[in-house]
Design a protein around this motif. Structure first.
Motif, PDB file in Angstrom:
ATOM      1  N   GLY A  76     100.555   4.372  75.896  1.00  0.00           N
ATOM      2  CA  GLY A  76     100.006   5.658  76.329  1.00  0.00           C
ATOM      3  C   GLY A  76      98.823   5.556  77.261  1.00  0.00           C
ATOM      4  O   GLY A  76      98.323   6.575  77.743  1.00  0.00           O
ATOM      5  N   GLY A  77      98.340   4.330  77.530  1.00  0.00           N
ATOM      6  CA  GLY A  77      97.236   4.144  78.459  1.00  0.00           C
ATOM      7  C   GLY A  77      95.909   3.848  77.805  1.00  0.00           C
ATOM      8  O   GLY A  77      94.969   3.419  78.480  1.00  0.00           O
ATOM      9  N   ARG A  78      95.811   4.084  76.486  1.00  0.00           N
ATOM     10  CA  ARG A  78      94.573   3.733  75.798  1.00  0.00           C
ATOM     11  C   ARG A  78      94.535   2.234  75.501  1.00  0.00           C
ATOM     12  O   ARG A  78      95.535   1.543  75.605  1.00  0.00           O
ATOM     13  CB  ARG A  78      94.446   4.510  74.475  1.00  0.00           C
ATOM     14  CG  ARG A  78      94.261   5.991  74.677  1.00  0.00           C
ATOM     15  CD  ARG A  78      93.439   6.612  73.533  1.00  0.00           C
ATOM     16  NE  ARG A  78      94.140   6.612  72.255  1.00  0.00           N
ATOM     17  CZ  ARG A  78      93.545   6.891  71.096  1.00  0.00           C
ATOM     18  NH1 ARG A  78      92.251   7.182  71.055  1.00  0.00           N
ATOM     19  NH2 ARG A  78      94.234   6.884  69.962  1.00  0.00           N
ATOM     20  N   GLN A  79      93.355   1.755  75.117  1.00  0.00           N
ATOM     21  CA  GLN A  79      93.216   0.369  74.684  1.00  0.00           C
ATOM     22  C   GLN A  79      93.008   0.326  73.181  1.00  0.00           C
ATOM     23  O   GLN A  79      92.336   1.198  72.611  1.00  0.00           O
ATOM     24  CB  GLN A  79      92.016  -0.302  75.354  1.00  0.00           C
ATOM     25  CG  GLN A  79      92.155  -0.499  76.845  1.00  0.00           C
ATOM     26  CD  GLN A  79      91.004  -1.297  77.429  1.00  0.00           C
ATOM     27  OE1 GLN A  79      90.447  -2.172  76.772  1.00  0.00           O
ATOM     28  NE2 GLN A  79      90.654  -1.022  78.672  1.00  0.00           N
ATOM     29  N   ILE A  80      93.581  -0.679  72.549  1.00  0.00           N
ATOM     30  CA  ILE A  80      93.254  -0.984  71.166  1.00  0.00           C
ATOM     31  C   ILE A  80      92.304  -2.174  71.190  1.00  0.00           C
ATOM     32  O   ILE A  80      92.490  -3.115  71.972  1.00  0.00           O
ATOM     33  CB  ILE A  80      94.517  -1.277  70.329  1.00  0.00           C
ATOM     34  CG1 ILE A  80      94.149  -1.438  68.841  1.00  0.00           C
ATOM     35  CG2 ILE A  80      95.285  -2.487  70.842  1.00  0.00           C
ATOM     36  CD1 ILE A  80      95.350  -1.492  67.914  1.00  0.00           C
ATOM     37  N   ILE A  81      91.257  -2.112  70.372  1.00  0.00           N
ATOM     38  CA  ILE A  81      90.237  -3.162  70.311  1.00  0.00           C
ATOM     39  C   ILE A  81      90.270  -3.726  68.894  1.00  0.00           C
ATOM     40  O   ILE A  81      90.001  -2.999  67.930  1.00  0.00           O
ATOM     41  CB  ILE A  81      88.843  -2.594  70.650  1.00  0.00           C
ATOM     42  CG1 ILE A  81      88.900  -1.812  71.972  1.00  0.00           C
ATOM     43  CG2 ILE A  81      87.812  -3.715  70.740  1.00  0.00           C
ATOM     44  CD1 ILE A  81      87.799  -0.792  72.115  1.00  0.00           C
ATOM     45  N   ILE A  82      90.613  -4.990  68.786  1.00  0.00           N
ATOM     46  CA  ILE A  82      90.917  -5.591  67.483  1.00  0.00           C
ATOM     47  C   ILE A  82      89.885  -6.656  67.128  1.00  0.00           C
ATOM     48  O   ILE A  82      89.646  -7.594  67.898  1.00  0.00           O
ATOM     49  CB  ILE A  82      92.333  -6.206  67.483  1.00  0.00           C
ATOM     50  CG1 ILE A  82      93.382  -5.123  67.758  1.00  0.00           C
ATOM     51  CG2 ILE A  82      92.627  -6.907  66.163  1.00  0.00           C
ATOM     52  CD1 ILE A  82      94.788  -5.656  67.897  1.00  0.00           C
ATOM     53  N   ALA A 136     106.476  -2.214  79.874  1.00  0.00           N
ATOM     54  CA  ALA A 136     105.500  -2.292  80.971  1.00  0.00           C
ATOM     55  C   ALA A 136     104.576  -1.082  80.895  1.00  0.00           C
ATOM     56  O   ALA A 136     104.871  -0.041  81.481  1.00  0.00           O
ATOM     57  CB  ALA A 136     106.212  -2.332  82.324  1.00  0.00           C
ATOM     58  N   PRO A 137     103.464  -1.181  80.154  1.00  0.00           N
ATOM     59  CA  PRO A 137     102.520  -0.057  80.121  1.00  0.00           C
ATOM     60  C   PRO A 137     102.141   0.384  81.524  1.00  0.00           C
ATOM     61  O   PRO A 137     101.971  -0.444  82.419  1.00  0.00           O
ATOM     62  CB  PRO A 137     101.316  -0.645  79.370  1.00  0.00           C
ATOM     63  CG  PRO A 137     101.902  -1.714  78.508  1.00  0.00           C
ATOM     64  CD  PRO A 137     103.028  -2.312  79.320  1.00  0.00           C
ATOM     65  N   GLY A 138     102.041   1.682  81.734  1.00  0.00           N
ATOM     66  CA  GLY A 138     101.782   2.222  83.062  1.00  0.00           C
ATOM     67  C   GLY A 138     100.459   1.760  83.633  1.00  0.00           C
ATOM     68  O   GLY A 138      99.403   2.031  83.066  1.00  0.00           O
ATOM     69  N   ARG A 139     100.518   1.046  84.749  1.00  0.00           N
ATOM     70  CA  ARG A 139      99.313   0.484  85.360  1.00  0.00           C
ATOM     71  C   ARG A 139      99.716  -0.262  86.620  1.00  0.00           C
ATOM     72  O   ARG A 139     100.868  -0.206  87.051  1.00  0.00           O
ATOM     73  CB  ARG A 139      98.617  -0.472  84.392  1.00  0.00           C
ATOM     74  CG  ARG A 139      99.535  -1.596  83.901  1.00  0.00           C
ATOM     75  CD  ARG A 139      98.855  -2.586  82.993  1.00  0.00           C
ATOM     76  NE  ARG A 139      97.817  -3.332  83.693  1.00  0.00           N
ATOM     77  CZ  ARG A 139      97.139  -4.323  83.141  1.00  0.00           C
ATOM     78  NH1 ARG A 139      97.361  -4.685  81.903  1.00  0.00           N
ATOM     79  NH2 ARG A 139      96.221  -4.985  83.823  1.00  0.00           N
TER      80      ARG A 139
END
Length: 544
Positions: free
Chosen positions: A166-172, A520-523
């Motif tokens: 969805g365009g967000r980042q997950i920070i783990i 392929a995440p949108g970018r």
């Protein structure tokens, strides 16, 4: 000898030259780009305008590069206010081989990040006053970092970021953070979510699970590797779907034992990726960190583990590298090979804990027979130890920088001085003898498309074209630090065998764009045409 005969003999020599893929002696090479960029390259990210953001940390003390226009900042390290008028970040312009200083206000040491869909770099966390900060860099000739304080719910230091569909980042994760969160936030009340797997993989007083290796799989889930084992994780439901076997031998592979990992190239066939594989290489054996603290430097690991994530009963297959390596970087090259570069052959990551520089890069060929996958390359002369980086750029070269195993900048009376030189590694496909096989993508090719679209790519090749050896790849530009390239992925697009001539040396290939944002995440991506294993220069494309 008359001129006609000379021309005829040159013609015979030309047509007798074998294709690059058959030149066994095609060699890699190195070039020094700068003897001093002013800072040590601890973190790097390629931007869609062929510039590279590089930064180290703000509490190293003064760097060797002044900020522009007499600017200064106040550093509050260890609760002592100091005036610092030097840069700790730069923007490097690949085309002009030049750089300019950037200003960061808070400490970005051991942080993480990724490119956002608009092409800006979103960077998260760091140390001390920077551990809850989000910073955004949108490139232009005069642009600088924009900092958003208290943007993160938890402290993020040694965490891993990944772009989501969805365009967000997950920070783990991160030091003493057994959880994950998302950015941008959907609401002010959005929280962090517990991830017990990070507790389970934490070695008391050693950790060995920082900067976890995270990859988005084609079903929209996350493969997360930490320490010596992995899970398949549904981040939307906070649920572990599968636990993978422990890597044989049980040795740790994450910081500070610091191996590296890649998601191997994914081939799209009939709109699907049938085989998804991860390769984990190098690291330090159990106990190596404690031994290094006591002056004993264990030999690094020489093994790689390869696992088919998509297999119903996945098992690790172990392989042996030509030389042991800790703190190495693994990069996907445009032709689908894997470059293993940087690091040492003994010790671990950490202040002064690495030994025996691994000067020889190695190329791993995933599709070769099992016993014939590793090829040692021409060595560098510059040790690249703790806090080194490597990054693929659009012309197929690999930028290599950094190395600072010291708490501050230290250039004298140490084994491995703080390294300010920036160099480029040229893989064998850039051997001049391969030039005739190298495609050149023409401007009338498509550079923006949607999921599943028909994409027309046109290119030229001087040599006689072998249509069966043409493929089109898309590479996501990665954020590189601490031996891991976050968000790195390479897609082999469907339709490479549709190549046809549309002129004397001009050709057209029609491929199908990736079918979904899970694959392929949108970018922005770099798109390459590969012929006889020789990639073109990339062109920037955008999907979504």
């Amino acid at each position: 000898m008359n001129s006609t005969l000379i021309i005829f003999l040159l013609y015979l020599l030309l047509i007798a030259t074998p294709p690059c893929s058959l030149i066994a002696s095609a060699a890699s090479n190195w070039t020094l780009l700068h003897s001093n960029i002013g800072i040590t390259a601890m973190h790097m990210q390629l931007l869609p305008n062929d510039r590279v953001v590089i930064y180290d940390r703000t509490d190293f003390g003064a760097s060797n590069l002044s900020l522009a226009n007499g600017e200064c900042r106040i550093d509050a390290h260890d609760y002592v206010l100091k005036r610092d008028c030097t840069a700790h970040s730069i923007e490097y312009d690949v085309a002009s081989n030049s750089f300019r200083p950037l200003m960061v206000q808070t400490d970005i040491w051991c942080s993480s990040g990724a490119l956002m869909p608009d092409g800006s770099l979103l960077q998260t966390g760091g140390f001390n006053d920077g551990d809850h900060v989000v910073r955004v860099f949108k490139s232009c000739d005069t642009c600088d970092w924009v900092e958003i304080t208290s943007a993160l719910v938890k402290r993020r230091w040694y965490a891993t970021n990944h772009i989501l569909p969805g365009g967000r980042q997950i920070i783990i994760g991160g030091r003493r953070q057994y959880n994950y969160e998302f950015y941008p936030k959907l609401s002010k009340s959005e929280k962090a979510y517990s991830l017990p797997f990070l507790v389970q993989t934490n070695d008391p007083k050693l950790e060995n699970n920082l900067y976890p290796f995270v990859f988005l799989t084609p079903d929209g889930k996350l493969f997360i590797f930490a320490n010596n084992r992995a899970i398949l994780f549904d981040y939307a439901r906070n649920k572990v779907l599968k636990a993978y076997p422990e890597i044989p031998g049980g040795d740790p592979r994450n910081y500070p034992s610091t191996g590296s990992a890649v998601l191997l190239p994914m081939r799209i066939v009939q709109g699907k990726v049938a085989v998804v594989e991860v390769l984990v290489c190098g690291g330090a054996p159990k106990g190596a960190f404690v031994n290094a603290e006591n002056g004993r430097f264990d030999k690094a690991l020489k093994t790689c583990g390869r696992i088919q994530v998509s297999d119903p009963n996945p098992q690790w297959v172990m392989e042996t590298m030509p030389l042991a390596r800790v703190m190495g970087d693994m990069l996907l090259l445009p032709n689908g090979d894997v470059l293993i570069i940087n690091g040492g052959s003994a010790g671990t990551a950490g202040w002064e804990y690495g030994r025996d520089p691994a000067l020889y890069p190695v190329i791993y060929k995933p599709d070769n027979p099992f016993e014939d996958r590793f090829e040692a390359q021409v060595p560098t002369t510059i040790p690249r130890m703790y806090h080194s980086t490597a990054l693929l750029i659009r012309d197929g070269r690999v930028l290599v920088g950094g190395s600072n195993p010291h708490i501050y900048y230290n250039f004298t009376d140490v084994l491995y001085p703080t390294e300010l030189r920036l160099e480029a590694f040229l893989p064998p496909y850039l051997d001049p003898r391969c030039a005739r096989s190298r495609p050149k993508i023409t401007p009338d090719s498509q550079t923006e498309f949607g999921y599943g679209n028909r994409v027309v790519i046109r290119f030229r090749v001087v040599d006689e074209l072998d249509p069966d050896s043409v493929m089109v790849t898309m590479v996501a530009p990665a954020f590189n630090t601490h031996s891991f390239s976050m968000n790195q992925r390479l897609l082999i697009l469907e339709g490479g065998n549709t190549t046809k001539a549309i002129g004397k040396t001009k050709y057209q290939v029609i491929v199908t764009a990736p079918p979904s944002s899970n694959i392929a995440p949108g970018r922005h991506y770099l798109l390459f045409v590969v012929h006889r294993q020789v990639p073109s220069e990339g062109v920037w494309v955008k999907i979504g």
